[in-house]
Design a protein around this motif. Structure first.
Motif, PDB file in Angstrom:
ATOM      1  N   MET A  21      65.535   5.995  23.411  1.00  0.00           N
ATOM      2  CA  MET A  21      65.324   6.069  24.679  1.00  0.00           C
ATOM      3  C   MET A  21      64.047   5.450  25.323  1.00  0.00           C
TER       4      MET A  21
ATOM      5  N   LEU B 297      62.039   5.219  29.385  1.00  0.00           N
ATOM      6  CA  LEU B 297      62.124   5.207  30.884  1.00  0.00           C
ATOM      7  C   LEU B 297      61.878   4.175  31.480  1.00  0.00           C
TER       8      LEU B 297
ATOM      9  N   PHE C 139      56.963   1.365  29.246  1.00  0.00           N
ATOM     10  CA  PHE C 139      55.979   1.595  28.866  1.00  0.00           C
ATOM     11  C   PHE C 139      55.902   2.322  27.359  1.00  0.00           C
TER      12      PHE C 139
ATOM     13  N   SER D 210      53.987   1.114  17.990  1.00  0.00           N
ATOM     14  CA  SER D 210      55.128   1.912  17.598  1.00  0.00           C
ATOM     15  C   SER D 210      55.949   0.698  17.158  1.00  0.00           C
TER      16      SER D 210
ATOM     17  N   GLN E 107      51.969   6.911  17.795  1.00  0.00           N
ATOM     18  CA  GLN E 107      53.295   6.905  17.913  1.00  0.00           C
ATOM     19  C   GLN E 107      54.028   6.048  16.623  1.00  0.00           C
TER      20      GLN E 107
HETATM   21  C1  LIG Z   1      64.826  10.479  27.856  1.00  0.00           C
HETATM   22  C2  LIG Z   1      63.649   9.956  26.800  1.00  0.00           C
HETATM   23  C3  LIG Z   1      62.915   9.273  27.285  1.00  0.00           C
HETATM   24  C4  LIG Z   1      61.967   8.333  26.770  1.00  0.00           C
HETATM   25  N1  LIG Z   1      60.978   7.548  27.166  1.00  0.00           N
HETATM   26  C5  LIG Z   1      60.111   6.748  26.463  1.00  0.00           C
HETATM   27  C6  LIG Z   1      59.176   5.939  27.179  1.00  0.00           C
HETATM   28  O1  LIG Z   1      59.277   5.457  28.368  1.00  0.00           O
HETATM   29  N2  LIG Z   1      58.442   5.333  26.209  1.00  0.00           N
HETATM   30  C7  LIG Z   1      58.269   5.773  25.013  1.00  0.00           C
HETATM   31  O2  LIG Z   1      57.162   5.154  24.310  1.00  0.00           O
HETATM   32  N3  LIG Z   1      58.985   6.430  24.157  1.00  0.00           N
HETATM   33  C8  LIG Z   1      59.780   7.121  25.265  1.00  0.00           C
HETATM   34  N4  LIG Z   1      60.681   8.095  24.540  1.00  0.00           N
HETATM   35  C9  LIG Z   1      60.589   8.381  23.127  1.00  0.00           C
HETATM   36  C10 LIG Z   1      61.354   7.264  22.115  1.00  0.00           C
HETATM   37  O3  LIG Z   1      62.787   7.655  22.584  1.00  0.00           O
HETATM   38  C11 LIG Z   1      60.969   7.244  20.950  1.00  0.00           C
HETATM   39  O4  LIG Z   1      61.099   8.294  20.199  1.00  0.00           O
HETATM   40  C12 LIG Z   1      59.544   6.785  20.691  1.00  0.00           C
HETATM   41  O5  LIG Z   1      59.084   5.740  21.684  1.00  0.00           O
HETATM   42  C13 LIG Z   1      59.305   6.141  19.240  1.00  0.00           C
HETATM   43  O6  LIG Z   1      60.160   5.033  19.250  1.00  0.00           O
HETATM   44  P1  LIG Z   1      59.992   3.800  18.250  1.00  0.00           P
HETATM   45  O7  LIG Z   1      59.800   4.611  16.789  1.00  0.00           O
HETATM   46  O8  LIG Z   1      61.427   3.104  17.927  1.00  0.00           O
HETATM   47  O9  LIG Z   1      58.939   2.949  18.542  1.00  0.00           O
HETATM   48  C14 LIG Z   1      61.776   8.831  25.338  1.00  0.00           C
HETATM   49  C15 LIG Z   1      62.577   9.742  24.575  1.00  0.00           C
HETATM   50  C16 LIG Z   1      63.679  10.259  25.506  1.00  0.00           C
HETATM   51  C17 LIG Z   1      64.638  10.976  24.863  1.00  0.00           C
END
Ligand SMILES: Cc1cc2nc3c(=O)[nH]c(=O)nc-3n(C[C@H](O)[C@H](O)[C@H](O)COP(=O)(O)O)c2cc1C
Length: 218
Positions: free
Chosen positions: A68, A70, A82, A87, A146
């Motif tokens: 997820m 935003l 963003f 990551s 991250q």
């Molecule tokens: C509702 C929700 C919104 C999120 N929004 C973001 C976001 O805008 N950016 C972000 O980097 N991670 C966001 N996260 C966390 C990511 O889902 C994720 O855990 C993190 O970015 C690492 O993902 P990756 O290992 O695939 O890069 C959000 C999680 C949730 C549940």
């Protein structure tokens, strides 16, 4: 595996019967206007995070990944979000700059999905958004490596303390490893729940400067 205990049962015919019929919800010819209309409704009805969307990418072996994020900006050029560029999603998007997004608004039983190419946002757009974040979130962006292994919560707290000490009371600049991406859609699909799983789907496909519309079987 027993499904009985953990998965809700399929709705009965009676339950389907009382599903709200939402009438004609494909009220606009242009997908951006239609999205904005649905999004406005979702913002009123969802308990939180109406701008949350699943972001699908693929890694270097072709294995899909999804998480997820935003939505932070939307206009005719696309949808921006963003993240940390180092990551998993950041690395995957830099290696293969194509993605899909999916919103599911449970409160209004609607979904919208997007597919297309992804490009980094302009540095000044990332700076402008970063400046609007709460200071602790700005410091967090410096402190969190991250998606990389973390020894424990204490390791993160140490990094937060280090970043907080580094910037003192001054402005927290955007980290070089933190920015955004914009997905420019070539396909957009609107889905609305209808009774008995006979849902309505409307797909838009980019053709030149315009969009071709198709209704799809549910
Ligand atoms: C509702 C929700 C919104 C999120 N929004 C973001 C976001 O805008 N950016 C972000 O980097 N991670 C966001 N996260 C966390 C990511 O889902 C994720 O855990 C993190 O970015 C690492 O993902 P990756 O290992 O695939 O890069 C959000 C999680 C949730 C549940």
């Amino acid at each position: 595996m027993s499904r009985k205990s953990v998965i809700p049962p399929s709705p009965s015919a009676e339950a389907y019967g009382i599903d709200e019929d939402q009438g004609d919800v494909f009220t606009k010819d242009d997908p951006l206007s239609l999205f904005l209309e649905w999004f406005d409704l979702a913002k009123k009805k969802e308990p939180n995070d109406a701008n949350a969307m699943a972001l699908a990418t693929v890694d270097e072996t072709g294995l899909p990944n999804v998480r997820m994020v935003l939505l932070k900006d939307i206009d005719a050029t696309g949808l921006a979000f963003f993240t940390n560029l180092e990551s998993a999603k950041g690395r995957e998007l830099l290696g293969n700059p194509k993605a899909a997004l999916c919103f599911h608004w449970k409160s209004i039983r609607r979904a919208v999905r997007f597919r297309g190419a992804v490009a980094p946002v302009a540095a000044q757009d990332a700076d402008a958004y970063f400046a609007t974040r709460a200071r602790d979130a700005q410091i967090g962006a410096w402190a969190s490596a991250q998606s990389r292994p973390m020894e424990g919560r204490f390791a993160l707290e140490k990094e937060i303390a280090k970043a907080a000490a580094r910037f003192g009371l001054g402005k927290v600049p955007r980290p070089p490893h933190w920015s955004g991406f914009r997905l420019s859609p070539i396909e957009i699909e609107f889905w609305v729940n209808r009774p008995f799983r006979l849902h309505d789907r409307l797909q838009f496909r980019r053709v030149g400067d315009g969009w071709a519309r198709s209704r799809l079987y549910p």
